[in-house]
Design a protein around this motif. Sequence first.
Motif, PDB file in Angstrom:
ATOM      1  N   ILE A  13      11.318   3.328  -6.741  1.00 28.52           N
ATOM      2  CA  ILE A  13      10.790   4.668  -6.522  1.00 28.52           C
ATOM      3  C   ILE A  13      11.824   5.542  -5.797  1.00 28.52           C
ATOM      4  CG2 ILE A  13       8.973   6.000  -5.368  1.00 28.52           C
ATOM      5  CD1 ILE A  13       7.126   3.564  -5.761  1.00 28.52           C
ATOM      6  N   MET A  14      12.509   4.947  -4.841  1.00 31.85           N
ATOM      7  CA  MET A  14      13.530   5.706  -4.099  1.00 31.85           C
ATOM      8  C   MET A  14      14.615   6.202  -5.037  1.00 31.85           C
ATOM      9  SD  MET A  14      14.601   7.011  -1.341  1.00 31.85           S
ATOM     10  CE  MET A  14      13.767   6.260   0.065  1.00 31.85           C
ATOM     11  N   LYS A  15      14.996   5.420  -6.017  1.00 32.93           N
ATOM     12  CA  LYS A  15      16.033   5.836  -6.960  1.00 32.93           C
ATOM     13  C   LYS A  15      15.562   7.062  -7.758  1.00 32.93           C
ATOM     14  CE  LYS A  15      18.204   1.319  -7.576  1.00 32.93           C
ATOM     15  NZ  LYS A  15      18.472   0.182  -8.512  1.00 32.93           N
ATOM     16  N   ARG A  16      14.290   7.136  -8.034  1.00 31.03           N
ATOM     17  CA  ARG A  16      13.779   8.266  -8.792  1.00 31.03           C
ATOM     18  C   ARG A  16      13.688   9.514  -7.933  1.00 31.03           C
ATOM     19  NH1 ARG A  16       8.463   6.328 -12.017  1.00 31.03           N
ATOM     20  NH2 ARG A  16       8.615   8.511 -12.697  1.00 31.03           N
ATOM     21  N   LEU A  17      13.741   9.341  -6.624  1.00 35.09           N
ATOM     22  CA  LEU A  17      13.662  10.484  -5.711  1.00 35.09           C
ATOM     23  C   LEU A  17      15.034  11.065  -5.398  1.00 35.09           C
ATOM     24  CD1 LEU A  17      10.997   9.097  -3.213  1.00 35.09           C
ATOM     25  CD2 LEU A  17      10.655  10.896  -4.936  1.00 35.09           C
ATOM     26  N   MET A  18      16.092  10.376  -5.772  1.00 33.77           N
ATOM     27  CA  MET A  18      17.448  10.835  -5.462  1.00 33.77           C
ATOM     28  C   MET A  18      17.895  11.924  -6.453  1.00 33.77           C
ATOM     29  SD  MET A  18      19.343   7.261  -4.544  1.00 33.77           S
ATOM     30  CE  MET A  18      18.888   6.321  -3.097  1.00 33.77           C
ATOM     31  N   ASP A  77       4.503  15.139  -6.248  1.00 32.21           N
ATOM     32  CA  ASP A  77       4.651  15.336  -4.800  1.00 32.21           C
ATOM     33  C   ASP A  77       5.842  14.510  -4.315  1.00 32.21           C
ATOM     34  OD1 ASP A  77       4.399  15.736  -2.097  1.00 32.21           O
ATOM     35  OD2 ASP A  77       2.457  14.714  -1.898  1.00 32.21           O
ATOM     36  N   MET A  78       7.027  15.047  -4.487  1.00 30.70           N
ATOM     37  CA  MET A  78       8.246  14.314  -4.157  1.00 30.70           C
ATOM     38  C   MET A  78       8.361  14.050  -2.652  1.00 30.70           C
ATOM     39  SD  MET A  78       9.182  14.121  -7.250  1.00 30.70           S
ATOM     40  CE  MET A  78      10.865  13.518  -7.315  1.00 30.70           C
ATOM     41  N   GLU A  79       7.991  15.041  -1.857  1.00 34.52           N
ATOM     42  CA  GLU A  79       8.080  14.887  -0.404  1.00 34.52           C
ATOM     43  C   GLU A  79       7.124  13.803   0.093  1.00 34.52           C
ATOM     44  OE1 GLU A  79       7.571  17.620   3.645  1.00 34.52           O
ATOM     45  OE2 GLU A  79       7.630  18.549   1.668  1.00 34.52           O
ATOM     46  N   GLY A  80       5.902  13.834  -0.453  1.00 31.49           N
ATOM     47  CA  GLY A  80       4.944  12.806  -0.060  1.00 31.49           C
ATOM     48  C   GLY A  80       5.387  11.427  -0.498  1.00 31.49           C
ATOM     49  N   ALA A  81       5.919  11.321  -1.701  1.00 34.67           N
ATOM     50  CA  ALA A  81       6.396  10.040  -2.197  1.00 34.67           C
ATOM     51  C   ALA A  81       7.515   9.494  -1.325  1.00 34.67           C
ATOM     52  CB  ALA A  81       6.884  10.198  -3.636  1.00 34.67           C
ATOM     53  N   ARG A  82       8.419  10.360  -0.893  1.00 34.79           N
ATOM     54  CA  ARG A  82       9.524   9.925  -0.043  1.00 34.79           C
ATOM     55  C   ARG A  82       9.007   9.406   1.304  1.00 34.79           C
ATOM     56  NH1 ARG A  82      14.818  10.976  -0.509  1.00 34.79           N
ATOM     57  NH2 ARG A  82      14.371  12.573  -2.085  1.00 34.79           N
ATOM     58  N   ALA A  83       8.023  10.093   1.862  1.00 39.10           N
ATOM     59  CA  ALA A  83       7.469   9.663   3.151  1.00 39.10           C
ATOM     60  C   ALA A  83       6.837   8.271   3.039  1.00 39.10           C
ATOM     61  CB  ALA A  83       6.446  10.676   3.637  1.00 39.10           C
ATOM     62  N   TYR A  84       6.131   8.030   1.963  1.00 38.16           N
ATOM     63  CA  TYR A  84       5.518   6.718   1.765  1.00 38.16           C
ATOM     64  C   TYR A  84       6.580   5.634   1.562  1.00 38.16           C
ATOM     65  CZ  TYR A  84       0.823   8.721   1.300  1.00 38.16           C
ATOM     66  OH  TYR A  84      -0.379   9.351   1.538  1.00 38.16           O
ATOM     67  N   VAL A  85       7.615   5.967   0.815  1.00 41.50           N
ATOM     68  CA  VAL A  85       8.681   4.989   0.578  1.00 41.50           C
ATOM     69  C   VAL A  85       9.361   4.608   1.885  1.00 41.50           C
ATOM     70  CG1 VAL A  85      10.961   4.644  -0.445  1.00 41.50           C
ATOM     71  CG2 VAL A  85       9.113   5.605  -1.826  1.00 41.50           C
ATOM     72  N   SER A 103       0.835  -1.207   0.000  1.00 40.81           N
ATOM     73  CA  SER A 103       0.000   0.000   0.000  1.00 40.81           C
ATOM     74  C   SER A 103       0.869   1.256   0.000  1.00 40.81           C
ATOM     75  CB  SER A 103      -0.938  -0.006   1.204  1.00 40.81           C
ATOM     76  OG  SER A 103      -0.229   0.125   2.417  1.00 40.81           O
ATOM     77  N   ALA A 104       1.989   1.223   0.735  1.00 36.85           N
ATOM     78  CA  ALA A 104       2.901   2.363   0.768  1.00 36.85           C
ATOM     79  C   ALA A 104       3.545   2.589  -0.598  1.00 36.85           C
ATOM     80  CB  ALA A 104       3.969   2.143   1.834  1.00 36.85           C
ATOM     81  N   ALA A 105       3.929   1.501  -1.267  1.00 34.16           N
ATOM     82  CA  ALA A 105       4.558   1.609  -2.586  1.00 34.16           C
ATOM     83  C   ALA A 105       3.584   2.196  -3.608  1.00 34.16           C
ATOM     84  CB  ALA A 105       5.047   0.234  -3.044  1.00 34.16           C
ATOM     85  N   LYS A 106       2.327   1.771  -3.555  1.00 35.90           N
ATOM     86  CA  LYS A 106       1.324   2.295  -4.484  1.00 35.90           C
ATOM     87  C   LYS A 106       1.103   3.798  -4.267  1.00 35.90           C
ATOM     88  CE  LYS A 106       0.201  -1.560  -6.616  1.00 35.90           C
ATOM     89  NZ  LYS A 106       0.385  -1.734  -8.084  1.00 35.90           N
ATOM     90  N   LEU A 107       1.003   4.198  -3.011  1.00 35.86           N
ATOM     91  CA  LEU A 107       0.787   5.610  -2.704  1.00 35.86           C
ATOM     92  C   LEU A 107       2.017   6.445  -3.072  1.00 35.86           C
ATOM     93  CD1 LEU A 107      -1.079   5.329   0.714  1.00 35.86           C
ATOM     94  CD2 LEU A 107      -2.052   6.013  -1.489  1.00 35.86           C
ATOM     95  N   ALA A 108       3.201   5.881  -2.872  1.00 35.17           N
ATOM     96  CA  ALA A 108       4.425   6.583  -3.245  1.00 35.17           C
ATOM     97  C   ALA A 108       4.476   6.814  -4.752  1.00 35.17           C
ATOM     98  CB  ALA A 108       5.643   5.782  -2.793  1.00 35.17           C
ATOM     99  N   TYR A 109       4.076   5.803  -5.511  1.00 37.76           N
ATOM    100  CA  TYR A 109       4.073   5.932  -6.963  1.00 37.76           C
ATOM    101  C   TYR A 109       3.072   6.999  -7.412  1.00 37.76           C
ATOM    102  CZ  TYR A 109       3.427   4.782 -11.878  1.00 37.76           C
ATOM    103  OH  TYR A 109       3.331   4.858 -13.244  1.00 37.76           O
ATOM    104  N   LEU A 110       1.885   7.004  -6.816  1.00 42.69           N
ATOM    105  CA  LEU A 110       0.871   8.010  -7.167  1.00 42.69           C
ATOM    106  C   LEU A 110       1.342   9.422  -6.821  1.00 42.69           C
ATOM    107  CD1 LEU A 110      -2.364   6.128  -5.996  1.00 42.69           C
ATOM    108  CD2 LEU A 110      -1.612   6.517  -8.353  1.00 42.69           C
ATOM    109  N   ALA A 111       2.020   9.547  -5.683  1.00 41.49           N
ATOM    110  CA  ALA A 111       2.540  10.859  -5.289  1.00 41.49           C
ATOM    111  C   ALA A 111       3.621  11.320  -6.260  1.00 41.49           C
ATOM    112  CB  ALA A 111       3.091  10.783  -3.868  1.00 41.49           C
ATOM    113  N   LEU A 112       4.435  10.369  -6.691  1.00 39.44           N
ATOM    114  CA  LEU A 112       5.481  10.692  -7.654  1.00 39.44           C
ATOM    115  C   LEU A 112       4.881  11.136  -8.977  1.00 39.44           C
ATOM    116  CD1 LEU A 112       8.612  10.627  -7.937  1.00 39.44           C
ATOM    117  CD2 LEU A 112       8.356   8.321  -8.889  1.00 39.44           C
ATOM    118  N   GLN A 113       3.788  10.514  -9.383  1.00 37.35           N
ATOM    119  CA  GLN A 113       3.127  10.856 -10.641  1.00 37.35           C
ATOM    120  C   GLN A 113       2.565  12.276 -10.641  1.00 37.35           C
ATOM    121  OE1 GLN A 113       4.446   8.356 -12.639  1.00 37.35           O
ATOM    122  NE2 GLN A 113       2.477   8.503 -13.725  1.00 37.35           N
ATOM    123  N   ARG A 114       2.110  12.726  -9.491  1.00 39.22           N
ATOM    124  CA  ARG A 114       1.534  14.078  -9.424  1.00 39.22           C
ATOM    125  C   ARG A 114       2.574  15.126  -8.995  1.00 39.22           C
ATOM    126  NH1 ARG A 114      -1.065  11.448  -4.990  1.00 39.22           N
ATOM    127  NH2 ARG A 114      -0.356  12.268  -2.964  1.00 39.22           N
TER     128      ARG A 114
END
Length: 203
Positions: free
Chosen positions: A198-203, A175-183, A162-173
């Motif tokens: 997903i973490m690699k895309r946030l670096m 929301d880098m900070e939100g995606a990182r928190a979910y990851v 569930s965290a990975a799915k939400l992180a991906y959705l946040a990344l799509q819109r």
Amino acid sequence: MNGWTPARVALKMRFVMKKILMLTAFALAGLAAAQDTTTPTETPTTTETTTDTTTTTETTTDTTTTDATATMPMSASDAFGKAQEYAVQADVAYPVSFYDRTLWKAAVDSAYVAATTEATNRDYNAYLAQLYTKTQWWINAYNAWDKLGELNDTEKEYASLSAAKLAYLALQRGDMEGARAYVEKGMAWKDSASLQAIMKRLM
């Protein structure tokens, strides 16, 4: 009677009597015919039209009766049992699990009733979180797993997903900070290839 012999008188009398008898017979026949041709009264036809109409007024009280049990609130255990039944049926009925499918909705809603009726029952809350994950209602799944606290290995996999799915959705819109928190939260539950990507895309 001059010129009338006794024999002629007798013959004449017989002729007159025969004529009287014939006239009487005609009169009687005419009277009988008149009686046969009189129109009967119409009362039988009117009584035949007054058929029994009570059969057309059947009572329909059975259709308006209410089941007393239907108005009673469902117990937590009953709701939990219903949720499991609906989930089994939904698994068979639908190739893909979504909350908007009728049986999945019934399963989730019943599980919600059980979990909210007995908020301290961990089994009910864990099952609700599992159904949220199964039906891809990711934000509810994430919150439900987070609320449970300590998770077993299977539950950690669901929570991480569930965290990975939400992180991906946040990344799509964006929301880098939100995606990182979910990851980070997902990795705390259980690391996965999806979270690492997903973490690699946030670096």
